[in-house]
Design an enzyme around this catalytic site. Structure first.
Site, PDB file in Angstrom:
ATOM      1  N   SER A  43       0.854  -1.191   0.000  1.00  0.00           N
ATOM      2  CA  SER A  43       0.000   0.000   0.000  1.00  0.00           C
ATOM      3  C   SER A  43       0.883   1.231   0.000  1.00  0.00           C
ATOM      4  CB  SER A  43      -0.924   0.022   1.221  1.00  0.00           C
ATOM      5  OG  SER A  43      -1.521   1.299   1.379  1.00  0.00           O
ATOM      6  N   GLY A  44       0.601   2.154  -0.911  1.00  0.00           N
ATOM      7  CA  GLY A  44       1.402   3.369  -0.981  1.00  0.00           C
ATOM      8  C   GLY A  44       1.170   4.299   0.191  1.00  0.00           C
TER       9      GLY A  44
END
Length: 341
Positions: free
Chosen positions: A90-91
């Site tokens: 997940s960024g």
């Protein structure tokens, strides 16, 4: 105070999306690899329920568990827990974890640039942080290999008709739709409609299109629907608005780093971006991530890119989540008024 469990959490958000970080009180889960540890948490559900369900959590919250890294290059490792999934990467959560590690003093900060390597379940994540006066002001995350999956394929959605969609992977798996064609300008008062429709589109895509990662057969579903607005050219590169509908029915407040990576992979596949090009993604609340294509790289037999995304994170509080032995809801609860589209 009585408590049979106390979990120490530093709360954070990245460009609007909550990504809390567990820094103590939880033993590393069993597993030889970080992916196996992720899989245990996903199957077991005990920790997920405790921190994500009400009364401690809610559909708006993501929580990251810091664990000792398994890869020799990594400085730290983390497992991401989202409302309905335990994803490879997940960024926004990478930015939150990096912010907590540096601003919280867990990893020594070196000004003006701190570099470190994080291990996510989906692979190594190389981080560069611009730091000043004890604050990590901007986090640059070199993401895992991202790739286009299916381009311009039909998808039947009940009540809507046949859409033309793409599918792609940017550390998580997406079905990508044209927001403008569906009547969305990607503004705040559209959030409920985007969330509801996005869940329907994601479910239809899983039924009709499917997804399988070429190097990780365990990841075999489409997680999210990305509504992408039109692109425009600026002096520094491309820009465009987007909104990601997350199961069970909420909209990411940030531009979603994995979606930015997936969209750049799609643009690279269509010849719209190449190495060194940049893309600014603007979220439904007006926050932004900047994406850049670092290099080209294969994902199994699929041509892909190595993307970099950058954004800002802020610590919002410190919490101790506790469990009173007389509490009749040790795993919490979730209701359809907020949990579900």
């Amino acid at each position: 105070m009585r408590s049979t469990k106390t979990i120490h959490v530093i709360s954070c958000h990245a460009e609007g999306e909550v990504g809390d970080v567990i820094v103590g009180g939880v033993a590393p889960p069993p597993g030889e690899t970080l992916w196996e540890q992720r899989s245990f948490i996903a199957r077991d559900q005990t920790l997920r329920n405790f921190v994500l369900n009400e009364p401690r959590g809610g559909v708006f919250r993501h929580v990251n568990l810091l664990v000792p890294p398994r890869h020799p290059e990594a400085d730290a490792a983390f497992i991401i827990m989202e409302p309905e999934d335990t994803p490879p990467m997940s960024g926004s959560n990478s930015i939150c974890v990096s912010t907590v590690l540096l601003d919280g003093g867990i990893v020594p900060m070196i000004e003006p640039i701190t570099e470190m390597v994080l291990e996510a379940p989906g692979g190594l994540v190389r981080v560069k942080a611009e730091c000043r006066n004890g604050k990590a002001e901007r986090i640059f995350v070199q993401n895992v290999t991202s790739f286009a999956d299916k381009l311009s394929v039909p998808l039947d959605v009940e009540g809507i008709g046949t859409l033309t969609v793409d599918t792609a992977y940017g550390g998580d798996s997406f079905v990508v739709v044209d927001a403008e064609a569906l009547g969305f300008a990607i503004v705040e008062d559209e959030a409920k409609d985007i969330a509801r429709l996005g869940v329907r589109i994601t479910n239809a895509a899983n039924e009709q299109l499917g997804f399988s990662h070429p190097e990780n057969p365990d990841w075999n579903h489409i997680s999210f629907c990305a509504f992408c607005g039109p692109l425009s050219q600026t002096p520094t590169g491309l820009t465009g608005r987007s909104a990601v509908a997350i199961q069970p029915g909420k909209v990411d407040r940030s531009p979603t780093g994995t979606a930015v990576s997936a969209r750049m992979a799609l643009m690279a596949a269509r010849g719209q971006m190449t190495i060194g090009d940049t893309f600014e993604a603007v979220s439904i609340i007006g926050s932004s991530f900047t994406g850049r294509i670092v290099s080209q790289q294969m994902a199994g037999d699929r041509p892909g890119i190595v993307p970099e995304i950058s954004g800002r994170g802020w610590i919002t509080g410190i919490h101790q989540h506790m469990l009173d032995p007389s509490d009749p809801w040790p795993g919490g609860y979730k209701l359809s008024d907020t949990w579900g589209a």
